[in-house]
Design a protein around this motif. Structure first.
Motif, PDB file in Angstrom:
ATOM      1  N   GLN A 104       0.827  -1.211   0.000  1.00 44.79           N
ATOM      2  CA  GLN A 104       0.000   0.000   0.000  1.00 44.79           C
ATOM      3  C   GLN A 104       0.859   1.257   0.000  1.00 44.79           C
ATOM      4  OE1 GLN A 104      -0.957   2.641   2.292  1.00 44.79           O
ATOM      5  NE2 GLN A 104       0.729   2.054   3.635  1.00 44.79           N
ATOM      6  N   LEU A 105       2.006   1.209   0.651  1.00 51.68           N
ATOM      7  CA  LEU A 105       2.891   2.373   0.642  1.00 51.68           C
ATOM      8  C   LEU A 105       3.384   2.643  -0.782  1.00 51.68           C
ATOM      9  CD1 LEU A 105       4.224   4.609   2.267  1.00 51.68           C
ATOM     10  CD2 LEU A 105       6.093   3.030   2.793  1.00 51.68           C
ATOM     11  N   GLY A 106       3.714   1.583  -1.500  1.00 48.35           N
ATOM     12  CA  GLY A 106       4.112   1.742  -2.899  1.00 48.35           C
ATOM     13  C   GLY A 106       2.992   2.331  -3.744  1.00 48.35           C
ATOM     14  N   ALA A 136      -8.487  -0.561   3.797  1.00 49.30           N
ATOM     15  CA  ALA A 136      -9.627  -1.017   4.596  1.00 49.30           C
ATOM     16  C   ALA A 136      -9.363  -2.438   5.091  1.00 49.30           C
ATOM     17  CB  ALA A 136     -10.907  -0.945   3.780  1.00 49.30           C
ATOM     18  N   TYR A 137      -8.853  -3.278   4.194  1.00 45.93           N
ATOM     19  CA  TYR A 137      -8.523  -4.656   4.582  1.00 45.93           C
ATOM     20  C   TYR A 137      -7.354  -4.685   5.563  1.00 45.93           C
ATOM     21  CZ  TYR A 137      -7.282  -9.589   4.175  1.00 45.93           C
ATOM     22  OH  TYR A 137      -6.993 -10.901   4.447  1.00 45.93           O
ATOM     23  N   LEU A 138      -6.354  -3.850   5.322  1.00 44.50           N
ATOM     24  CA  LEU A 138      -5.207  -3.774   6.234  1.00 44.50           C
ATOM     25  C   LEU A 138      -5.663  -3.362   7.634  1.00 44.50           C
ATOM     26  CD1 LEU A 138      -2.133  -3.924   6.633  1.00 44.50           C
ATOM     27  CD2 LEU A 138      -2.017  -1.550   5.875  1.00 44.50           C
ATOM     28  N   VAL A 148      -5.239  -0.642  18.680  1.00 46.27           N
ATOM     29  CA  VAL A 148      -4.770   0.743  18.611  1.00 46.27           C
ATOM     30  C   VAL A 148      -4.234   1.042  17.210  1.00 46.27           C
ATOM     31  CG1 VAL A 148      -3.071   2.404  19.499  1.00 46.27           C
ATOM     32  CG2 VAL A 148      -4.334   0.927  21.084  1.00 46.27           C
ATOM     33  N   ALA A 149      -3.505   0.108  16.633  1.00 41.85           N
ATOM     34  CA  ALA A 149      -2.981   0.292  15.275  1.00 41.85           C
ATOM     35  C   ALA A 149      -4.119   0.436  14.270  1.00 41.85           C
ATOM     36  CB  ALA A 149      -2.079  -0.877  14.897  1.00 41.85           C
ATOM     37  N   ALA A 150      -5.178  -0.329  14.458  1.00 43.41           N
ATOM     38  CA  ALA A 150      -6.336  -0.212  13.566  1.00 43.41           C
ATOM     39  C   ALA A 150      -6.951   1.181  13.676  1.00 43.41           C
ATOM     40  CB  ALA A 150      -7.370  -1.289  13.885  1.00 43.41           C
TER      41      ALA A 150
END
Length: 188
Positions: A104-106, A136-138, A148-150
Motif C-alpha cells: 500500500q505504501l508503494g 480497509a482490509y489492512l 490501537v494500530a487499527a
C-alpha cells in the motif's frame, strides 16, 4: 487471505524501531512530493477543474505528514506486537500486515506521479481505489493484532476515501485527460 512475502516487505529492522517506522513513510512521501515539483503540482491543481469541497493546496502537506506518521507508527505497533507473542496466528497476521503495508505504501507513492507528474487521472484513480480498498482490509488485519494500530489507520482510510472522490471528480470534470490544461504553466 494474504501472504507474507519477505521480498515485498519493508525490512524488519525498520519496523522494529518506532522512529524508523514513522520516518520512512514521511521521508518517502516528501521525496515523491518534491520529485513531482511542488510548484508544478500547485499550478496543476489550480489549473484543472476540481470537484466541490476540494481543500486548498496548502492543506495536503500537513495532512499527509500526520497520516504518514500514523501509518508508520501503526505498522511498528503491529509488527512488534505480532513478533512478541506466542500465538502463531497473530504472528502470521502481523507478517501479512507488513507485506500489505509495504504494497500500500508503494501504491500511495505512485498516485502523485500518476496524477500530477504524468497527468493520468484514470490510472491515478484506479490506483487510489485499489489503495483505499487495500487499506480497509489492512485496518481489519491490524484490528486482529493490535486494535490501537487499527484506530491509527482509520483517519488514513477516511482521507483516502475523500482523496478518491477528489481524484475521480477531477478526472471526470476534466474529461479524464489533463492534456491541454497547461499543466504547471501558471505563475504562483
Amino acid at each position: 487471505m494474504t501472504t507474507y512475502i519477505s521480498s515485498l516487505t519493508i525490512p524488519s529492522f525498520i519496523l522494529e524501531k518506532p522512529a524508523a517506522s514513522i520516518l520512512l513513510p514521511i521521508a518517502l512521501g516528501t521525496a515523491v512530493g518534491f520529485s513531482t515539483r511542488p510548484d508544478r503540482t500547485r499550478n496543476t491543481y489550480r489549473t484543472i477543474k476540481n470537484p466541490p469541497g476540494h481543500p486548498p493546496p496548502a492543506a495536503f502537506g500537513p495532512v499527509w505528514t500526520v497520516l504518514y506518521g500514523c501509518m508508520g507508527y501503526a505498522a511498528y505497533r503491529v509488527w512488534t506486537t505480532g513478533m512478541n507473542v506466542f500465538d502463531a496466528k497473530t504472528t502470521l497476521l502481523a507478517k501479512q500486515g507488513a507485506t500489505l503495508y509495504s504494497i500500500q505504501l508503494g501504491l500511495n507513492l505512485l498516485w502523485m506521479p500518476l496524477f500530477f507528474g504524468l497527468g493520468r487521472p484514470i490510472e491515478a484513480t484506479a490506483d487510489i481505489v485499489t489503495l483505499t480498498g487495500l487499506n480497509a482490509y489492512l485496518t481489519y488485519i491490524y484490528s486482529k493484532v493490535d486494535p490501537v494500530a487499527a484506530w491509527l489507520q482509520m483517519p488514513y482510510v477516511a482521507w483516502l476515501s475523500y482523496a478518491t472522490y477528489l481524484s475521480a471528480g477531477a478526472g471526470y470534470l476534466n474529461d479524464w485527460s489533463f492534456e491541454g490544461k497547461e499543466l504547471g504553466s501558471k505563475d504562483d
